[in-house]
Design a protein around this motif. Structure first.
Motif, short mmCIF file in Angstrom:
data_model
loop_
_atom_site.label_atom_id
_atom_site.label_comp_id
_atom_site.label_asym_id
_atom_site.label_seq_id
_atom_site.Cartn_x
_atom_site.Cartn_y
_atom_site.Cartn_z
N UNK A 496 0.85 -1.18 0.00
CA UNK A 496 0.00 0.00 0.00
C UNK A 496 0.89 1.24 0.00
N UNK A 497 1.50 1.50 -1.15
CA UNK A 497 2.45 2.61 -1.22
C UNK A 497 2.15 3.58 -2.36
N UNK A 498 0.89 3.53 -2.84
CA UNK A 498 0.47 4.49 -3.87
C UNK A 498 -0.92 5.00 -3.52
N UNK A 499 -1.16 6.27 -3.74
CA UNK A 499 -2.33 6.93 -3.16
C UNK A 499 -3.67 6.41 -3.68
N UNK A 500 -3.70 5.79 -4.87
CA UNK A 500 -4.97 5.30 -5.41
C UNK A 500 -5.33 3.90 -4.91
N UNK A 501 -4.44 3.23 -4.22
CA UNK A 501 -4.68 1.84 -3.85
C UNK A 501 -5.91 1.70 -2.95
N UNK A 502 -6.21 2.71 -2.15
CA UNK A 502 -7.34 2.64 -1.24
C UNK A 502 -8.56 3.39 -1.71
N UNK A 503 -8.70 3.59 -3.04
CA UNK A 503 -9.83 4.37 -3.57
C UNK A 503 -10.62 3.54 -4.57
N UNK A 504 -11.94 3.52 -4.41
CA UNK A 504 -12.85 2.93 -5.39
C UNK A 504 -13.57 4.05 -6.12
N UNK A 505 -13.46 4.06 -7.45
CA UNK A 505 -14.19 5.02 -8.27
C UNK A 505 -15.38 4.30 -8.92
N UNK A 506 -16.59 4.69 -8.53
CA UNK A 506 -17.78 4.01 -9.02
C UNK A 506 -18.16 4.54 -10.40
N UNK A 507 -18.64 3.63 -11.25
CA UNK A 507 -18.92 3.94 -12.65
C UNK A 507 -20.43 3.88 -12.89
#
Length: 537
Positions: A496-507
């Motif tokens: 977990x070393x990149x800022x998007x790893x903990x983000x879900x973008x809903x479509x």
């Protein structure tokens, strides 16, 4: 041992266990600290630690045993695993060989965050592993990666467990136990959950929290229910067992190369079970380093090789050599070194092997906070063993690596905060709740929660232990990224070393205008791969 004790303090490690083999004999064994903090139990040379990617050393040895008579290193993976057929690049299924899986040249992505979930949850079933591989990304901005990029992939390496099962007729974990560990009397090398639960000499992984208490980290990697994970990074072992293994590796290599006298085995055995070590060390993918030395660095078949002096030491660990002055042995003779580092939730391991002097250094530790205690200690031992000059302050070097990693985490959180705008978040819990399927077999459940601002939480693969609360992040996006580094480690979140790893973008159905029903979610779980789509059931 003063320097090692200082490393232990810098790296916040409950224990460090060390073993040294030199000129064919066990020269040194020592353990510092606690394997079990709650019960105040000391570590020793037989304590079984998680060894992370040092598991690859044993897996490649298992393939070598079969390569003697039952398979070829150049066999297509699909010959033994017919369903292996990644859709991103048809050439992989048609052309990728066992060599490619071993040396990380398949081009397949490395989805650690996908199949190793929070709190030690294994989120992919063993029988679904090949289906997962078939859906993984295979390219980046420069094009397809197969046999053109070195792309380290635990998932792709894990397919070797499928190959071993298909060829031997034995489950991978049973093969390791019967064909490798038992002949070499490696009794503390564990590959199954029951073995861990029934063992009274286990080093539990920990992280020291801000308030000073030690948090035990849940880790389910050592489980026969997911052999690909065991093959790539899920084994446990001890200093004594790994010294035994290193001696057996050098013994077989000496016999294959007619080197006399050969390295002796450390335990009486009718026969060394290992085979094809010269082949394991005979194929590679070059990994050049611009450090001013002719270090001949490469990744072999489950091992890396370098020639000292080199900045390659620690490249696969939590450490990295940032300054030329931290390279050990700059004024000493050259030595070819084989080895690997292992990093997983709350544990680190380092194995160095120098065949020319029949030497091996094994260091294990039950902490993976920021600096890598195993790698720093191994370099301290290497410097002392060969009296490498000029002497390098390796405590200061690991302090630098630790600080750099913590600073990198702070920058990641800063980037996360810069991209957050909760004023744009308009989604309702009811429209987001549901099950989402991605990469063929990965399930993400969005469920209601009364503990988060969004009213939602995520559960991976129906495993409640993996539950994380979701917070509004941006327009139709939620996040479960911990803000504190120690909390990330305590939750067992690997890579977990990149800022998007903990983000879900809903479509939504109308993606461009962000209108309509929710039809899926995108997750960019790796800095170097494109986001993948999970479709809502």
């Amino acid at each position: 041992m003063q320097h090692v004790a200082e490393v232990q303090k810098v790296c916040k490690a409950p224990s460090i266990s060390i073993g040294i083999l030199h000129e064919g004999k066990v020269l040194y064994r020592r353990s510092l600290g606690l394997r079990d903090v709650e019960n105040n139990l000391d570590a020793n040379s037989d304590t079984s630690y998680l060894i992370g990617s040092c598991s690859k050393l044993l897996t490649s040895a298992a393939v070598g045993i079969l390569a003697e008579t039952q398979l070829s290193w150049k066999d297509l993976i699909s010959k033994h695993v017919p369903d292996f057929d990644p859709v991103g690049d048809p050439r992989i299924g048609q052309q990728a060989t066992i060599l490619d899986a071993c040396r990380h040249s398949t081009g397949l992505a490395n989805p650690n965050a996908v199949f190793f979930g929070p709190q030690g949850a294994l989120t992919i079933k063993e029988e679904d592993h090949v289906a997962l591989l078939n859906a993984l990304p295979t390219s980046n901005d420069s094009g397809q990666r197969f046999n053109s990029w070195w792309n380290y992939s635990n998932a792709a390496f894990g397919v070797l467990s499928n190959v071993i099962k298909a060829v031997s007729g034995m489950h991978f974990c049973e093969f390791i136990r019967q064909r490798l560990c038992q002949p070499l009397a490696m009794e503390q090398t564990l590959v199954a959950r029951a073995e861990v639960l029934g063992n009274n000499n286990i080093a539990y992984p920990y992280v020291q929290m801000e308030d000073g208490h030690w948090a035990k980290i849940e880790n389910g990697l050592t489980s026969e229910t997911y052999a690909p994970g065991v093959a790539s990074m899920g084994m446990r072992s001890s200093v004594n067992d790994l010294l035994t293994f290193c001696a057996a590796v050098m013994n077989r290599y000496d016999c294959e190369k007619n080197i006399h006298p050969p390295q002796e085995l450390l335990h009486p055995a009718k026969e060394n079970p290992l085979r094809q070590i010269s082949s394991i060390w005979g194929w590679w993918w070059t990994r050049p380093l611009d450090d001013g030395f002719d270090n001949n660095t490469a990744y072999m078949l489950g091992w890396w090789r370098t020639t000292m002096p080199t900045s390659a030491l620690g490249q696969l660990s939590y450490n990295a050599i940032h300054r030329r002055e931290d390279i050990i042995g700059k004024n000493s003779g050259s030595r070819t070194l084989y080895g690997h580092n292992g990093v997983t939730e709350g544990s680190v391991a380092t194995t160095y092997l120098i065949p020319s002097s029949h030497s091996a250094i094994v260091v294990l530790s039950n902490a993976a906070y920021a600096g890598d205690a195993s790698d720093a200690t191994a370099q301290i031992m290497l410097q002392a063993l060969f009296d490498l000059q000029p002497s390098v302050d390796l405590v200061a070097a690991v302090q630098l690596s630790r600080n750099e990693r913590l600073e990198r985490h702070e920058k990641m959180i800063s980037t996360w905060q810069e991209n957050r705008d909760v004023s744009k978040y308009k989604a309702t819990p009811d429209e987001l709740v549901g099950s989402y399927i991605g990469l063929n077999v990965s399930r993400i459940n969005i469920v209601k929660s009364d503990k988060s601002l969004s009213g939602l939480a995520v559960v991976f693969a129906d495993q409640e232990i993996s539950r994380c609360e979701l917070e509004p992040y941006n327009s139709d996006s939620l996040s479960y990224l911990p803000m504190k580094y120690d909390e990330t480690i305590a939750r067992g979140m690997i890579d977990w070393d990149y800022w998007t790893v903990g983000i879900f973008n809903f479509v939504r159905q109308d993606r461009d205008r962000q209108q309509g029903d929710i039809v899926g979610l995108e997750w960019k779980w790796d800095e170097y791969d494109y986001p993948a789509l999970w479709r809502k059931e």
